[in-house]
Design a protein around this motif. Structure first.
Motif, PDB file in Angstrom:
ATOM      1  N   SER A   1       0.845  -1.196   0.000  1.00  0.00           N
ATOM      2  CA  SER A   1       0.000   0.000   0.000  1.00  0.00           C
ATOM      3  C   SER A   1       0.879   1.245   0.000  1.00  0.00           C
ATOM      4  O   SER A   1       2.063   1.193   0.325  1.00  0.00           O
ATOM      5  CB  SER A   1      -0.923   0.007   1.233  1.00  0.00           C
ATOM      6  OG  SER A   1      -0.161  -0.010   2.432  1.00  0.00           O
ATOM      7  N   GLY A   2       0.280   2.397  -0.370  1.00  0.00           N
ATOM      8  CA  GLY A   2       1.019   3.655  -0.411  1.00  0.00           C
ATOM      9  C   GLY A   2       0.296   4.756   0.344  1.00  0.00           C
ATOM     10  O   GLY A   2      -0.929   4.869   0.268  1.00  0.00           O
ATOM     11  N   HIS A   3       1.061   5.581   1.048  1.00  0.00           N
ATOM     12  CA  HIS A   3       0.486   6.600   1.925  1.00  0.00           C
ATOM     13  C   HIS A   3       1.344   7.863   1.909  1.00  0.00           C
ATOM     14  O   HIS A   3       2.522   7.820   1.560  1.00  0.00           O
ATOM     15  CB  HIS A   3       0.387   6.077   3.360  1.00  0.00           C
ATOM     16  CG  HIS A   3      -0.135   4.687   3.459  1.00  0.00           C
ATOM     17  ND1 HIS A   3      -1.467   4.408   3.682  1.00  0.00           N
ATOM     18  CD2 HIS A   3       0.489   3.482   3.325  1.00  0.00           C
ATOM     19  CE1 HIS A   3      -1.639   3.083   3.703  1.00  0.00           C
ATOM     20  NE2 HIS A   3      -0.467   2.508   3.478  1.00  0.00           N
ATOM     21  N   VAL A   4       0.747   8.976   2.331  1.00  0.00           N
ATOM     22  CA  VAL A   4       1.477  10.233   2.491  1.00  0.00           C
ATOM     23  C   VAL A   4       1.260  10.748   3.908  1.00  0.00           C
ATOM     24  O   VAL A   4       0.119  10.843   4.379  1.00  0.00           O
ATOM     25  CB  VAL A   4       1.013  11.297   1.477  1.00  0.00           C
ATOM     26  CG1 VAL A   4       1.609  12.665   1.814  1.00  0.00           C
ATOM     27  CG2 VAL A   4       1.418  10.889   0.059  1.00  0.00           C
ATOM     28  N   TYR A   5       2.368  11.069   4.570  1.00  0.00           N
ATOM     29  CA  TYR A   5       2.317  11.655   5.908  1.00  0.00           C
ATOM     30  C   TYR A   5       2.518  13.163   5.779  1.00  0.00           C
ATOM     31  O   TYR A   5       3.497  13.620   5.172  1.00  0.00           O
ATOM     32  CB  TYR A   5       3.414  11.053   6.794  1.00  0.00           C
ATOM     33  CG  TYR A   5       3.540  11.714   8.145  1.00  0.00           C
ATOM     34  CD1 TYR A   5       2.481  11.713   9.040  1.00  0.00           C
ATOM     35  CD2 TYR A   5       4.726  12.341   8.532  1.00  0.00           C
ATOM     36  CE1 TYR A   5       2.594  12.319  10.288  1.00  0.00           C
ATOM     37  CE2 TYR A   5       4.856  12.934   9.777  1.00  0.00           C
ATOM     38  CZ  TYR A   5       3.783  12.932  10.648  1.00  0.00           C
ATOM     39  OH  TYR A   5       3.895  13.533  11.873  1.00  0.00           O
ATOM     40  N   ASP A   6       1.596  13.924   6.340  1.00  0.00           N
ATOM     41  CA  ASP A   6       1.670  15.382   6.319  1.00  0.00           C
ATOM     42  C   ASP A   6       2.335  15.859   7.608  1.00  0.00           C
ATOM     43  O   ASP A   6       1.758  15.723   8.688  1.00  0.00           O
ATOM     44  CB  ASP A   6       0.262  15.971   6.184  1.00  0.00           C
ATOM     45  CG  ASP A   6       0.264  17.473   5.922  1.00  0.00           C
ATOM     46  OD1 ASP A   6       1.163  18.171   6.432  1.00  0.00           O
ATOM     47  OD2 ASP A   6      -0.631  17.947   5.202  1.00  0.00           O
ATOM     48  N   VAL A   7       3.537  16.410   7.489  1.00  0.00           N
ATOM     49  CA  VAL A   7       4.266  16.810   8.693  1.00  0.00           C
ATOM     50  C   VAL A   7       3.617  18.014   9.365  1.00  0.00           C
ATOM     51  O   VAL A   7       3.882  18.271  10.543  1.00  0.00           O
ATOM     52  CB  VAL A   7       5.750  17.111   8.376  1.00  0.00           C
ATOM     53  CG1 VAL A   7       6.455  15.883   7.837  1.00  0.00           C
ATOM     54  CG2 VAL A   7       5.896  18.288   7.409  1.00  0.00           C
ATOM     55  N   ALA A   8       2.763  18.756   8.643  1.00  0.00           N
ATOM     56  CA  ALA A   8       2.106  19.924   9.226  1.00  0.00           C
ATOM     57  C   ALA A   8       0.906  19.545  10.074  1.00  0.00           C
ATOM     58  O   ALA A   8       0.606  20.203  11.071  1.00  0.00           O
ATOM     59  CB  ALA A   8       1.678  20.900   8.128  1.00  0.00           C
TER      60      ALA A   8
END
Length: 208
Positions: free
Chosen positions: A188-195
């Motif tokens: 699976s693929g994901h994006v982590y938003d550091v904000a």
């Protein structure tokens, strides 16, 4: 979180190089103490409290995380992982390289010996916003870095994470199409938003 929502994007002003090299520490180690000394003190407390007891080799959550080495992007914190919950590989940008493919293939072969039937584990590739690899989009930085490590400059340009939703999708496809990885492994693929501290799913898990 819905996988149909658009991925978070960097809105910080300035060039990719400016954002990627904003490395001023917010918490400083005292000048008379090495960082490893402080870490070893914490290790002694961990061992004394028995924090290592009960740890197992195969992850409790059947999860293999690939993500960036950026200190803001520690999956033990933003995913709430405990000891033995998951296997974790961290590198510059959280990119899927041949070495990462080999690591997943190795764990897959071990798991096949332990689990004769059914799914083995999930690989979660997690890229993040404001990634320092954006510096590789800067021609001067990239040229100097290529010279430093004796690498192909054009290949380094492809490692820049400017649009994490796009790069994570490419890396997921690399894993899913790798012949060395067991078809019993899902990716699976994901994006982590550091904000915001939130993870958004870009591609849900399916077999390679």
């Amino acid at each position: 979180m819905s996988d149909r929502q658009p991925a978070s994007r960097v809105t910080t002003t300035g060039s990719a190089l400016d954002r990627a090299t904003d490395l001023e520490p917010t918490t400083r180690v005292p000048s008379n103490a090495a960082g490893i000394d402080l870490a070893l003190e914490r290790n002694h407390a961990f061992a004394a409290a028995g924090g290592h007891e009960g740890a197992v080799v195969f992850p409790n959550m059947r999860l293999f995380v690939i993500t960036c080495l950026d200190p803001r992007v520690d999956p033990a914190h933003f995913l709430g992982l405990g000891l033995s919950d998951a296997m974790v590989v961290r590198n510059v940008g959280g990119r899927v390289t041949q070495e990462v493919i080999n690591d997943v293939a190795f764990i897959g072969q071990l798991a096949e010996n332990m689990l004769p039937d059914g799914p083995l584990f999930e690989v979660a590739v997690i890229h993040h916003t404001q990634c320092g690899t954006g510096a590789l989009a800067d021609d001067t930085f990239r040229r100097k870095y290529a010279e430093r490590i004796d690498a192909d400059e054009s290949a380094l340009r492809e490692q820049a994470v400017l649009d994490p939703a796009a790069t994570v999708a490419r890396d997921v496809e690399l894993l899913r199409s790798a012949r060395a990885i067991s078809p019993r492994v899902t990716v699976s693929g994901h994006v982590y938003d550091v904000a915001t501290g939130l993870v958004q799913t870009i591609l849900p898990a399916r077999r390679s």
